[in-house]
Design a protein around this motif. Sequence first.
Motif, PDB file in Angstrom:
ATOM      1  N   TYR A 100       0.821  -1.212   0.000  1.00 32.61           N
ATOM      2  CA  TYR A 100       0.000   0.000   0.000  1.00 32.61           C
ATOM      3  C   TYR A 100       0.854   1.262   0.000  1.00 32.61           C
ATOM      4  O   TYR A 100       0.582   2.226  -0.735  1.00 32.61           O
ATOM      5  N   PHE A 153       2.285   2.989  -3.171  1.00 32.61           N
ATOM      6  CA  PHE A 153       1.433   3.815  -4.022  1.00 32.61           C
ATOM      7  C   PHE A 153       0.878   5.040  -3.283  1.00 32.61           C
ATOM      8  O   PHE A 153       0.540   6.036  -3.925  1.00 32.61           O
ATOM      9  N   VAL A 154       0.791   4.968  -1.980  1.00 30.74           N
ATOM     10  CA  VAL A 154       0.169   6.045  -1.201  1.00 30.74           C
ATOM     11  C   VAL A 154       1.184   6.620  -0.227  1.00 30.74           C
ATOM     12  O   VAL A 154       1.730   5.892   0.616  1.00 30.74           O
ATOM     13  N   ASN A 185      -6.359   8.633  -2.467  1.00 30.57           N
ATOM     14  CA  ASN A 185      -5.567   7.443  -2.152  1.00 30.57           C
ATOM     15  C   ASN A 185      -6.226   6.179  -2.688  1.00 30.57           C
ATOM     16  O   ASN A 185      -5.554   5.274  -3.202  1.00 30.57           O
ATOM     17  N   TYR A 227      -4.337   3.755  -5.490  1.00 31.63           N
ATOM     18  CA  TYR A 227      -3.973   2.365  -5.229  1.00 31.63           C
ATOM     19  C   TYR A 227      -4.775   1.398  -6.103  1.00 31.63           C
ATOM     20  O   TYR A 227      -4.210   0.473  -6.706  1.00 31.63           O
ATOM     21  N   LYS A 268      -3.944  -1.380  -9.219  1.00 27.76           N
ATOM     22  CA  LYS A 268      -4.286  -2.790  -9.049  1.00 27.76           C
ATOM     23  C   LYS A 268      -5.418  -3.245  -9.977  1.00 27.76           C
ATOM     24  O   LYS A 268      -5.781  -4.427  -9.990  1.00 27.76           O
TER      25      LYS A 268
END
Length: 292
Positions: free
Chosen positions: A14, A17-18, A52, A56, A60
């Motif tokens: 996580y 990406f954030v 966010n 993410y 995905k």
Amino acid sequence: HFEKPVDTSMFTDYHKFVDTPMDLETVERKIGSDAYATPEDFEYDILTIFRNCDKYNTAKKYFHMVTLSKHTAKVFRKMFAQRLRPAERSVSITKKAPVLPSAAAGKKILAGKKRPPSPSVEEKQPKRVSIKGPSRSNSAASKSVSSVSPSATGKVAPKTKSGGKKMAPKQSKITVTDPNAPIPMHVAIASIKESYPGRRQIKDLEGFEAECLKFLKTLMRHPWVSAERPKYIFHVPVHIIFPEIRDSYAAKIKHPMDLTTAEAKLLQGAYRTAEEFISDISLVFSNAIEFN
């Protein structure tokens, strides 16, 4: 999905990406501790939750979550705008609040009639009367009337009994200090947009104007531009955020520019080419470099 922090033991990648995690539980805790200085700070945190989620889940390819976050963000913006209108009215009321001290000042003026140490108020009064005097009588005559008014006829008495005229200089002193007072960010942005009449809807933009607006929206989402502290530093003129440097900034920067003004000009159709728009956007940051 948005109530609690993301479980990184389950979503181990996580943080790749954030950069700035946020959730409703954290927002509620910050509200309870009075961590939000402005409504925009609260809005920023809420929208960070949805950004966010987009970031993410797009990577995905969980597009159902992306759709959910976009819809929820749209609903929040609508609700936030509706709740903010009463706040704007309260801001306008607080701006009129300085009239209350003028009422107290009026009592001092009334008290001044009984005591001689109030010549300063009476010295300012003839200036107010002399402005209107030329349309009725000479300024000298108005001064004589003001001095003889207690013993004059009943026709002259209404001019001296109008307490509003004596209180007017007090109100003008209050309005002079208003430009140096800080203005709420959402009020400043709204006033800038209203100063550019004839703005079109975003959906009506075509060609280079539509592309310029997409570029501007992307730029305004950049962390350096939408930073929490200082908040929206490039969105409005500098003197609104920092009124104490109004004079020094004007002396050094001859062509001020901000992102809200650029957007308003774009919607108004003031730019003939994309290069003119990019020049104004560049001016926002070059001014910051030159002044600092």
